[in-house]
Scaffold this motif. Structure first.
Motif, PDB file in Angstrom:
ATOM      1  N   ASN A 215       0.821  -1.217   0.000  1.00  0.00           N
ATOM      2  CA  ASN A 215       0.000   0.000   0.000  1.00  0.00           C
ATOM      3  C   ASN A 215       0.850   1.261   0.000  1.00  0.00           C
ATOM      4  O   ASN A 215       0.487   2.263  -0.617  1.00  0.00           O
ATOM      5  N   ALA A 216       1.990   1.211   0.698  1.00  0.00           N
ATOM      6  CA  ALA A 216       2.867   2.389   0.743  1.00  0.00           C
ATOM      7  C   ALA A 216       3.423   2.666  -0.651  1.00  0.00           C
ATOM      8  O   ALA A 216       3.455   3.816  -1.111  1.00  0.00           O
ATOM      9  N   LYS A 217       3.836   1.609  -1.321  1.00  0.00           N
ATOM     10  CA  LYS A 217       4.392   1.772  -2.671  1.00  0.00           C
ATOM     11  C   LYS A 217       3.321   2.350  -3.614  1.00  0.00           C
ATOM     12  O   LYS A 217       3.597   3.236  -4.417  1.00  0.00           O
ATOM     13  N   ASP A 218       2.098   1.834  -3.500  1.00  0.00           N
ATOM     14  CA  ASP A 218       1.023   2.306  -4.382  1.00  0.00           C
ATOM     15  C   ASP A 218       0.638   3.754  -4.069  1.00  0.00           C
ATOM     16  O   ASP A 218       0.355   4.550  -4.971  1.00  0.00           O
ATOM     17  N   LEU A 219       0.622   4.096  -2.769  1.00  0.00           N
ATOM     18  CA  LEU A 219       0.334   5.496  -2.405  1.00  0.00           C
ATOM     19  C   LEU A 219       1.390   6.426  -3.010  1.00  0.00           C
ATOM     20  O   LEU A 219       1.072   7.512  -3.490  1.00  0.00           O
ATOM     21  N   ALA A 220       2.651   5.975  -2.978  1.00  0.00           N
ATOM     22  CA  ALA A 220       3.732   6.799  -3.525  1.00  0.00           C
ATOM     23  C   ALA A 220       3.598   6.919  -5.047  1.00  0.00           C
ATOM     24  O   ALA A 220       3.807   7.999  -5.613  1.00  0.00           O
ATOM     25  N   SER A 221       3.237   5.819  -5.706  1.00  0.00           N
ATOM     26  CA  SER A 221       3.059   5.873  -7.175  1.00  0.00           C
ATOM     27  C   SER A 221       1.930   6.827  -7.528  1.00  0.00           C
ATOM     28  O   SER A 221       2.013   7.617  -8.483  1.00  0.00           O
ATOM     29  N   ARG A 263       8.840   6.308   3.659  1.00  0.00           N
ATOM     30  CA  ARG A 263      10.011   5.671   3.055  1.00  0.00           C
ATOM     31  C   ARG A 263       9.751   5.436   1.562  1.00  0.00           C
ATOM     32  O   ARG A 263      10.605   5.699   0.716  1.00  0.00           O
ATOM     33  N   ALA A 264       8.543   4.971   1.248  1.00  0.00           N
ATOM     34  CA  ALA A 264       8.212   4.695  -0.162  1.00  0.00           C
ATOM     35  C   ALA A 264       8.215   5.979  -0.978  1.00  0.00           C
ATOM     36  O   ALA A 264       8.683   6.000  -2.126  1.00  0.00           O
ATOM     37  N   LEU A 265       7.726   7.067  -0.399  1.00  0.00           N
ATOM     38  CA  LEU A 265       7.700   8.344  -1.128  1.00  0.00           C
ATOM     39  C   LEU A 265       9.115   8.825  -1.432  1.00  0.00           C
ATOM     40  O   LEU A 265       9.409   9.321  -2.516  1.00  0.00           O
ATOM     41  N   LYS A 266       9.986   8.662  -0.434  1.00  0.00           N
ATOM     42  CA  LYS A 266      11.360   9.131  -0.583  1.00  0.00           C
ATOM     43  C   LYS A 266      12.120   8.263  -1.599  1.00  0.00           C
ATOM     44  O   LYS A 266      12.914   8.755  -2.394  1.00  0.00           O
ATOM     45  N   LYS A 267      11.822   6.976  -1.543  1.00  0.00           N
ATOM     46  CA  LYS A 267      12.519   6.032  -2.412  1.00  0.00           C
ATOM     47  C   LYS A 267      12.269   6.351  -3.891  1.00  0.00           C
ATOM     48  O   LYS A 267      13.150   6.171  -4.719  1.00  0.00           O
ATOM     49  N   ARG A 268      11.066   6.846  -4.210  1.00  0.00           N
ATOM     50  CA  ARG A 268      10.764   7.123  -5.618  1.00  0.00           C
ATOM     51  C   ARG A 268      11.625   8.237  -6.187  1.00  0.00           C
ATOM     52  O   ARG A 268      12.029   8.206  -7.329  1.00  0.00           O
ATOM     53  N   GLY A 269      11.821   9.289  -5.395  1.00  0.00           N
ATOM     54  CA  GLY A 269      12.666  10.392  -5.853  1.00  0.00           C
ATOM     55  C   GLY A 269      11.966  11.406  -6.746  1.00  0.00           C
ATOM     56  O   GLY A 269      12.554  12.411  -7.110  1.00  0.00           O
ATOM     57  N   ASP A 270      10.684  11.160  -7.128  1.00  0.00           N
ATOM     58  CA  ASP A 270      10.027  12.124  -8.020  1.00  0.00           C
ATOM     59  C   ASP A 270       8.803  12.770  -7.386  1.00  0.00           C
ATOM     60  O   ASP A 270       7.940  13.302  -8.074  1.00  0.00           O
ATOM     61  N   VAL A 271       8.706  12.715  -6.061  1.00  0.00           N
ATOM     62  CA  VAL A 271       7.558  13.333  -5.385  1.00  0.00           C
ATOM     63  C   VAL A 271       8.054  14.509  -4.542  1.00  0.00           C
ATOM     64  O   VAL A 271       8.978  14.355  -3.748  1.00  0.00           O
ATOM     65  N   ASP A 272       7.446  15.683  -4.747  1.00  0.00           N
ATOM     66  CA  ASP A 272       7.758  16.830  -3.884  1.00  0.00           C
ATOM     67  C   ASP A 272       6.887  16.712  -2.631  1.00  0.00           C
ATOM     68  O   ASP A 272       5.685  16.977  -2.680  1.00  0.00           O
ATOM     69  N   VAL A 273       7.508  16.306  -1.534  1.00  0.00           N
ATOM     70  CA  VAL A 273       6.739  16.072  -0.307  1.00  0.00           C
ATOM     71  C   VAL A 273       6.211  17.398   0.272  1.00  0.00           C
ATOM     72  O   VAL A 273       5.279  17.416   1.067  1.00  0.00           O
ATOM     73  N   GLY A 274       6.770  18.519  -0.220  1.00  0.00           N
ATOM     74  CA  GLY A 274       6.274  19.838   0.192  1.00  0.00           C
ATOM     75  C   GLY A 274       4.965  20.194  -0.493  1.00  0.00           C
ATOM     76  O   GLY A 274       4.368  21.226  -0.200  1.00  0.00           O
TER      77      GLY A 274
END
Ligand SMILES: O=P(O)(O)OC[C@H]1O[C@](O)(COP(=O)(O)O)[C@@H](O)[C@@H]1O
Length: 419
Positions: A215-221, A263-274
Motif C-alpha cells: 500500500n505504501a508503494k502504491d500510495l507513492a506511485s 520511506r516509499a515516497l522518498k525512495k521514488r525520488g520524483d515526489v515533492d513532499v512539500g
C-alpha cells in the motif's frame, strides 16, 4: 626475538616468521582472505535484507525538487480557519449513510448539489473531495470554484483483498492507467487536488509488513502521478478504528504504517513532499476496546506518532473522522490544536499545519436533516460543524454549533451583499 614475533602477530611463538615454510605462510594468508571475503559478503547480504525488509530502517532516497504551483495550492487547502470536506463517498459507502432511503444516483447528485452550492461554505471549507460521478455536475462545480472552494478528486478505485497469506488485509486499486485518467480532472474540470485511500486493520498479526509495503508503494506511485497531472496529492493511509486494540497497539500500527509510507515516497525520488498532504486517522483505541482514552491521551499519542514519522517538509496533516461522532472528532481536534498552540508558545512549533478532512463528522447531522426534508437545517448543521472544527484546529473551544452556524451564515450574507 621470538617474543617480538608473537607480539606483532607475524609468527608462531618460538619460531620467527622468516623461518616458517613459505607455503604454510601463503596458505594462512589465503585462509584469512577467504574469511574476510565471506564476512564482507554476509554483511552486504544482511544490509540489503535490512534495507528491503526492515520497516524500521531509515529510508534511502530523496524527495523531488519543490513544485511551487502545487505548494501554493497545498497552502490554500491549509488555510488556518478552514478545513476540507470529504464528500467523495463511493456509491456503496453513500448508501450506508442513507438510513434505508433508496441509494439512487439522483439522490447522491441532489446531496452533492446542496453541498457544492451551499451559501457560506467557503467561510470554513477550503476544498471538497469529490467522487468521480460528481464531476458530471458542471454547474455545481463551477459554483464551488467561483466561491473560492478548491475541488478534489478521489482517484483510487476502492479496495480489494490481498493474497491468501494476508487474509483479511486489503490493497487499493486504481493505479492502472492513472496517468491518463487523472489529467482531465485538472485540465477540463478544474480539480486542484486528489485523494487516494489505503486501509490497514489492527489485529494480532496486522498490519503485516507485506500490506504496508504494497500500500505504501502504491500510495507513492499515486502521489507521483497526481503531481505530474498538476494535482496536489492527499495520501490517506487510514489505520482503521475497527477492533478491540488499545492505544498502544494503535500507536504501534500507526508508526509502522506512516514510516512505510514516507520511506516509499522518498525512495521514488520524483515526489515533492512539500506539495503533499497527509490524511491520517487520529490515534485512538479501537472502537470496541474496553479501555477508553481521554482527548488529551489521544492528542498526545497522535502527535508522538506524527513527530516520529512525518518529514518536516510536509506542509500539513488533515485528520479523517473514522466513525467518531461529530462532537468527539471536534473534541479530539481541539485537544490536538491546544497541544500545537502550547508548543508554539514554548518556541517549539510543529513543522506542519494540522487541520481536518472529515466526511461523516461534517455531514452526519446535516444529512439527517436533509433526509427529513429540511434543507435549510441541513445547511445550518454543516456550516456549524465546519465552523466548530475551524476553531478546534486552532485549539479554541468550539462555540455552540448553532451559534457558529449563524455566524457563518451572517458572514456569507454580508459577503453576498457586497456589490
Ligand atoms: O467510499 P469509501 O472509499 O469507502 O470512502 C470512505 C470515506 O472515508 C474518508 O476517506 C474519510 O471519511 P470519514 O471522515 O467519514 O472517516 C472519506 O474521504 C471517504 O468518503
Amino acid at each position: 626475538m621470538a617474543k617480538d614475533a608473537v607480539a606483532d602477530g607475524s609468527g608462531t611463538a618460538g619460531e620467527p616468521a622468516s623461518r616458517q615454510p613459505k607455503r604454510q605462510r601463503e596458505e594462512g594468508r589465503k585462509t584469512s582472505a577467504i574469511f574476510v571475503a565471506v564476512l564482507i559478503g554476509a554483511a552486504a547480504v544482511f544490509a540489503a535484507y535490512m534495507m528491503s525488509h526492515s520497516e524500521d530502517a531509515r529510508g534511502r532516497g530523496r524527495y523531488a525538487a519543490a513544485m511551487p504551483a502545487l505548494r501554493t495550492v497545498a497552502a490554500q487547502l491549509l488555510h488556518p480557519e478552514k478545513g476540507i470536506l470529504a464528500a467523495d463517498e463511493s456509491p456503496k459507502t453513500f448508501g450506508a449513510r442513507l438510513a434505508g432511503h433508496p441509494n439512487k444516483p439522483s439522490l447522491r447528485q441532489t446531496w452533492r448539489h446542496i453541498l457544492l452550492t451551499m451559501p457560506g461554505l467557503e467561510a470554513h471549507i477550503s476544498g471538497v473531495i469529490l467522487h468521480e460521478e460528481t464531476f458530471a455536475q458542471a454547474a455545481d462545480l463551477a459554483a464551488a470554484r467561483a466561491a473560492g472552494v478548491l475541488l478534489g478528486i478521489k482517484l483510487d478505485n476502492g479496495t480489494a483483498p490481498m493474497g491468501p497469506k494476508q487474509a483479511g488485509e486489503l490493497h487499493t486499486r486504481g493505479l492502472e492507467g492513472l496517468a491518463s485518467r487523472c489529467a482531465p480532472f485538472h485540465t477540463q474540470h478544474g480539480a486542484a487536488f486528489a485523494k487516494w485511500r489505503a486501509v490497514f486493520r489492527v489485529g494480532p498479526h496486522t498490519p503485516s509488513k507485506a500490506a504496508i509495503r504494497r500500500n505504501a508503494k502504491d500510495l507513492a506511485s499515486y502521489a507521483a502521478a497526481a503531481q505530474k497531472c498538476g494535482l496536489v496529492p492527499i495520501i490517506e493511509p487510514e489505520v482503521l478504528a475497527d477492533g478491540d486494540h488499545d492505544l498502544s497497539r494503535a500507536t504501534n500500527a500507526s508508526v509502522r504504517v506512516l514510516r512505510g509510507v514516507f520511506r516509499a515516497l522518498k525512495k521514488r525520488g520524483d515526489v515533492d513532499v512539500g506539495a503533499v498532504l497527509l490524511k491520517a486517522a487520529m490515534v485512538t483505541p479501537g472502537s470496541s476496546s474496553a479501555v477508553a482514552a481521554t482527548p488529551e491521551q489521544v492528542a498526545n499519542a497522535t502527535l508522538r506518532v506524527l513527530l516520529g514519522t512525518v518529514p518536516r517538509a510536509l506542509p500539513g496533516v488533515v485528520f479523517l473522522s473514522g466513525g467518531q461522532s461529530e462532537e468527539l472528532a471536534t473534541t479530539h481536534l481541539e485537544a490536538l490544536g491546544r497541544l500545537a498552540a502550547e508548543r508554539r508558545a514554548a518556541g517549539k512549533p510543529l513543522p506542519w499545519a494540522l487541520s481536518f478532512s472529515f466526511g461523516r463528522a461534517l455531514q452526519a447531522s446535516a444529512m439527517k436533516q436533509w433526509l427529513a426534508g429540511d434543507v435549510p437545517a441541513a445547511q445550518q448543521a454543516l456550516l456549524g460543524r465546519a465552523a466548530a472544527n475551524a476553531l478546534a484546529q486552532q485549539g479554541r473551544a468550539p462555540q455552540d454549533p448553532a451559534a457558529a452556524a449563524a455566524a457563518a451564515a451572517a458572514a456569507a450574507a454580508a459577503a453576498a451583499a457586497v456589490p
